[in-house]
Scaffold this motif. Structure first.
Motif, PDB file in Angstrom:
ATOM      1  N   GLU A   1      73.677  22.770  55.372  1.00  0.00           N
ATOM      2  CA  GLU A   1      74.301  23.833  56.169  1.00  0.00           C
ATOM      3  C   GLU A   1      75.655  23.374  56.720  1.00  0.00           C
ATOM      4  O   GLU A   1      76.656  24.093  56.635  1.00  0.00           O
ATOM      5  N   LEU A   2      75.691  22.157  57.249  1.00  0.00           N
ATOM      6  CA  LEU A   2      76.924  21.624  57.839  1.00  0.00           C
ATOM      7  C   LEU A   2      78.013  21.443  56.777  1.00  0.00           C
ATOM      8  O   LEU A   2      79.183  21.732  57.018  1.00  0.00           O
ATOM      9  N   CYS A   3      77.617  20.937  55.605  1.00  0.00           N
ATOM     10  CA  CYS A   3      78.611  20.628  54.571  1.00  0.00           C
ATOM     11  C   CYS A   3      79.120  21.879  53.871  1.00  0.00           C
ATOM     12  O   CYS A   3      80.250  21.911  53.383  1.00  0.00           O
ATOM     13  N   ILE A   4      78.302  22.922  53.817  1.00  0.00           N
ATOM     14  CA  ILE A   4      78.727  24.166  53.180  1.00  0.00           C
ATOM     15  C   ILE A   4      79.520  25.038  54.150  1.00  0.00           C
ATOM     16  O   ILE A   4      80.382  25.824  53.720  1.00  0.00           O
ATOM     17  N   GLY A   5      79.291  24.868  55.448  1.00  0.00           N
ATOM     18  CA  GLY A   5      79.966  25.711  56.446  1.00  0.00           C
ATOM     19  C   GLY A   5      81.475  25.844  56.230  1.00  0.00           C
ATOM     20  O   GLY A   5      82.004  26.970  56.140  1.00  0.00           O
TER      21      GLY A   5
END
Ligand SMILES: [Zn+2]
Length: 354
Positions: A263-267
């Motif tokens: 989730e953090l890396c795709i945000g």
């Protein structure tokens, strides 16, 4: 960026496709077609058409030879390409580096030549060594975009893009109606990996995660392959080589730490796409490829689509599954090929321009 065509005795930009002529003005025999895709790990070579066999050699790169000087590595690369090109060939080279297509100057490539920052005129060096060959140099993401566009064109498509997420991140957008890949006055387009990462996540705000270019908190600091490893370490996970195997397995098992990492890396990628669609409503199709997309497969696609489905403001109402299905295309291994794209670049060359 890119697409420099350097011809014998010339060196200026020229329109694509004109065959070299003899001094008497008569066209010579059909020139051999030669193509190469130069990356940090491999150099792939092909003599002949799109169906001819591909030869793969270890790249004379900093990645493979950390002990060699940049001067030696460049000399080895020139030697490899000049040895491989048949006499009088049309050579199309896809090169994994920032290249100014207006001048043929390579600005830099960390996997090939490390941190060497001084510009290097590779086109001039190849032309000087093998003046019988017509050299065309294009950036590998531009070549990938041309291959993607060639295989996914459909009626009514106005602009098409290709986003690669691997050891680095870059985007290219082509105007299919005018057959153009616009670039700036430096010959560049879409080097988005080195823009600030847009994120509101508390774990990543001013996180100070260093990008390959040395600056903190770039998109590639967080969302490239090495970026995902950096974020994993920030979350207290193992960011070493085991991450590549652990992450898809942990996602499949529903591990909340893996889900948060993804989730953090795709945000920041989702934020970048919202901005892209806001500024360019005619971007009708975007291909996503590279090692990160291939390695995480449906986990990546599902999470990106989930995030893009959320409304963030009246300007970004959230995208429906149908809307996203028509515009995002996740590319599996081997479906987009920069080597093939280099061979297809000819008709695009006049349109790669500021
Ligand atoms: Zn950077």
């Amino acid at each position: 960026m890119t697409g420099v065509k350097t011809t014998a005795g010339g060196g200026s930009r020229a329109s694509a496709g004109s065959a070299p002529r003899t001094s008497a003005g008569t066209p010579p025999q059909e020139a051999a077609v030669f193509a190469a895709d130069v990356g940090g790990t491999w150099v792939r070579l092909r003599t002949g058409g799109l169906d001819a066999p591909v030869e793969r050699l270890s790249s004379p790169s900093r990645l493979n030879h950390p002990d060699r000087s940049v001067t030696r590595l460049r000399e080895d690369m020139i030697e490899l390409l000049c040895q491989a090109a048949p006499r009088g060939a049309h050579a199309a080279i896809s090169f994994g580096a920032a290249i100014d297509h207006l001048s043929g100057t390579v600005y830099g490539s960390a996997p090939l030549w490390g941190a060497a920052a001084e510009p290097f005129d590779l086109g001039a060096a190849l032309r000087g060594r093998r003046p019988d060959v017509t050299w065309q140099l294009v950036n590998d993401v531009s070549a990938a975009l041309v291959d993607f566009a060639a295989t996914h064109t459909r009626p009514g498509l106005r602009r098409v893009g290709y986003l690669t997420l691997s050891s680095g991140i870059a985007l290219r957008v082509a105007d299919l109606e005018r057959l153009r890949i616009p670039v700036d006055e430096r010959g560049l387009q879409g080097e988005i990996g080195h823009l600030p990462a847009m994120t509101t996540a508390p774990e990543l705000r001013r996180a100070g995660l260093l990008c390959e270019c040395g600056a903190p908190d770039h998109l590639a600091s967080v969302s490239s392959g090495p970026g995902i490893a950096r974020v994993a370490e920030r979350l207290g996970l193992d960011g070493g080589p085991a991450l590549t195997q652990w992450l898809p397995e942990a996602l499949a098992a529903g591990d909340p730490r893996a889900r948060r990492l993804l989730e953090l890396c795709i945000g920041p990628v989702a934020h970048m796409l919202r901005t892209l669609w806001c500024l360019d409503p005619h971007l009708d199709l975007l291909g996503l490829g590279g090692g990160v997309i291939e390695g995480l497969g449906a986990h990546y696609a599902d999470e990106l689509r989930r995030q893009l489905g959320h409304a963030t403001s009246y300007a970004d109402p959230g995208r429906s599954p149908d809307w996203l299905a028509g515009r995002l295309l996740f590319c599996g291994p081997g479906t987009v090929d920069a080597l093939r794209g280099a061979q297809r670049i000819g008709r695009w060359l006049p349109g790669i321009a500021p």
